[in-house]
Design an enzyme around this catalytic site. Structure first.
Site, short mmCIF file in Angstrom:
data_model
loop_
_atom_site.label_atom_id
_atom_site.label_comp_id
_atom_site.label_asym_id
_atom_site.label_seq_id
_atom_site.Cartn_x
_atom_site.Cartn_y
_atom_site.Cartn_z
N GLY A 47 -7.11 15.98 -9.06
CA GLY A 47 -7.89 15.11 -8.33
C GLY A 47 -7.18 14.10 -7.62
O GLY A 47 -7.98 13.08 -6.92
N TYR B 143 9.27 15.07 -11.03
CA TYR B 143 8.56 13.98 -10.71
C TYR B 143 7.18 14.30 -10.83
O TYR B 143 6.66 15.24 -10.19
CB TYR B 143 9.08 13.66 -9.28
N CYS B 144 6.54 13.42 -11.45
CA CYS B 144 5.05 13.60 -12.04
C CYS B 144 4.16 12.76 -11.36
O CYS B 144 3.93 11.78 -12.16
CB CYS B 144 4.84 13.89 -13.59
N GLN C 278 17.07 33.93 31.15
CA GLN C 278 16.83 32.16 31.21
C GLN C 278 15.67 31.92 30.45
O GLN C 278 15.83 30.66 29.89
CB GLN C 278 16.71 31.84 32.89
N GLY D 245 10.67 41.55 16.08
CA GLY D 245 10.40 42.17 14.72
C GLY D 245 11.36 42.10 13.45
O GLY D 245 10.95 42.10 12.38
N PHE E 142 0.96 20.68 -9.41
CA PHE E 142 1.91 20.87 -8.41
C PHE E 142 3.18 20.30 -8.71
O PHE E 142 3.89 19.76 -7.75
CB PHE E 142 1.46 20.79 -6.95
N ILE E 143 3.88 20.38 -9.96
CA ILE E 143 5.08 19.68 -10.32
C ILE E 143 6.21 20.80 -10.23
O ILE E 143 6.37 21.73 -10.67
CB ILE E 143 4.95 19.25 -11.70
N GLU F 232 5.31 15.42 -0.35
CA GLU F 232 5.70 14.02 -0.23
C GLU F 232 4.74 12.91 0.54
O GLU F 232 5.29 12.39 1.30
CB GLU F 232 7.14 13.82 0.42
#
Length: 385
Positions: A128, A122-123, A278, A340, A156-157, A363
């Protein structure tokens, strides 16, 4: 109001849980470490219908409600939120193709997409244009041959460079949301090129790259819907996408909570199990309470979307904001309860924390989700019930 799941829904969830235990659990840590994209495993998910859950019957999809899809994605995300999140992105793109694609596009891509044999990206986002998606600059101009010529760049695809089809938003008209159109572009079309594989904090089982489009030619029937409908299509897709990513957060949190519960029972300190303290019991109780609240909000928003409720987009935004914040916090708390050991890659907690962190960004960032909700509250009667 009935919150109980029916037999079919429970069967879908059980099937997804079994699949994730067999196909994801033995490999998820390695996929993360090696940044391996498990296309073969995704194809096996497709064989069970998990890539076709809410895709239209027109292309061979199951056309299930979004609520049912959340049940499947939650179970899978409890083991591997990164791989599951890609399946949800592919599902969103597949749904767009099946809903708005031409007969030619559906005939060419539909069966392969719903089966998982071929994958889609999905592009929308650009270098920008992130939260301000309506300002995107990638252009699709009419060509002399009657099709379109596409120039521009996306950033960021998810899946870029490893998928087969790009569902692309590009500008065909004037500035603003009304000038955007949607296209189905073959990922190997001449003029499409990919940037380096990004190194990321999480989501390492799916590649992320920038994409450049240099005089990429597509036929006129590559258009999804009509010219100028692209932004509306993108936003409709994002309503479901926000439910999907919220569901992945809920699933990851459930996986983390289950791990923490086991650890508190098994780990001994000061001569007794951690579960007997507890203070730790209270933390576990708060994690479970917030997780249940997030799950119910996600399912409510999915039900609103399925029903075509007028405020569905607002509910999707609320669910995305709340569930992704809760999901990350529960995973982080579970890591803390492991001490840890939670910081070691031998345990799944550090991977769940890294994978869920990005859910608060993509999203639509959670800040943008607040903007959507606030605008609704301040317009007209502003009533959300």
């Amino acid at each position: 109001m009935n919150f109980e799941l029916n037999e079919d829904q429970l069967a879908f969830a059980d099937s997804a849980r079994d699949f994730a235990q067999k196909e994801f659990a033995p490999h998820a840590a390695r996929w993360d470490e090696e940044a391996h994209f498990p296309k073969d495993t995704i194809a096996r998910a497709g064989e069970l219908g998990f890539c076709a859950l809410y895709a239209p019957e027109r292309i061979g999809g199951l056309a299930l409600p979004r609520l049912d899809a959340t049940l499947v994605f939650e179970e899978m995300a409890a083991i591997d939120p990164s791989t599951t999140a890609f399946i949800t992105i592919h599902s969103m793109a597949t749904w767009m193709v099946g809903t708005w694609g031409s007969d030619a596009v559906c005939a060419r891509w539909g069966a392969d997409l719903v089966s998982g044999r071929k994958l889609a990206s999905y592009c929308l986002t650009e270098p920008g244009a992130g939260s301000d998606a309506g300002s995107l600059k990638t252009r699709a101009e009419r060509s002399d041959a009657g099709g379109y010529v596409i120039n521009g760049a996306k950033a960021f695809i998810s899946g870029a460079g490893a998928t087969d089809l790009l569902v692309l938003m590009a500008r065909t008209g004037a500035a603003g949301a009304g000038g955007v159109s949607a296209f189905a572009v073959p990922a190997d079309a001449p003029g499409v090129s990919y940037g380096k594989k990004e190194r990321k904090m999480g989501w390492n089982s799916q590649p992320t790259r920038a994409i450049a489009f240099d005089n990429v030619q597509v036929d006129a029937d590559a258009l999804l819907g009509a010219e100028g409908e692209g932004f509306r299509i993108a936003m409709k897709g994002l309503d479901g996408g926000r439910i999907n990513i919220a569901t992945c957060s809920v699933g990851a949190a459930q996986g983390a909570l289950d791990a923490a519960r086991r650890y508190l029972r098994e780990r001994q300190q000061f001569g007794k199990p951690l579960a007997s303290f507890q203070a730790l019991q209270f933390r576990l109780a708060d994690m479970a309470t917030e997780l249940v609240a997030a799950r119910q909000m996600v399912r409510l928003s999915a039900s609103k979307l399925d029903a075509g409720h007028a405020d569905a987009s607002t509910y999707c935004a609320m669910a995305k904001r709340f569930a992704t914040d809760v999901g990350f916090n529960v995973c982080n708390e579970a890591l803390q309860l492991h001490g840890g050991y939670g910081y070691l890659a031998e345990f799944p907690l550090e991977r769940l924390v890294r994978d869920t962190r990005v859910h608060q960004i993509l999203e639509g960032t959670n800040e943008i989700m607040r903007v959507i909700v606030a605008r609704k509250l301040l317009e007209g009667d502003g009533d959300i019930r």
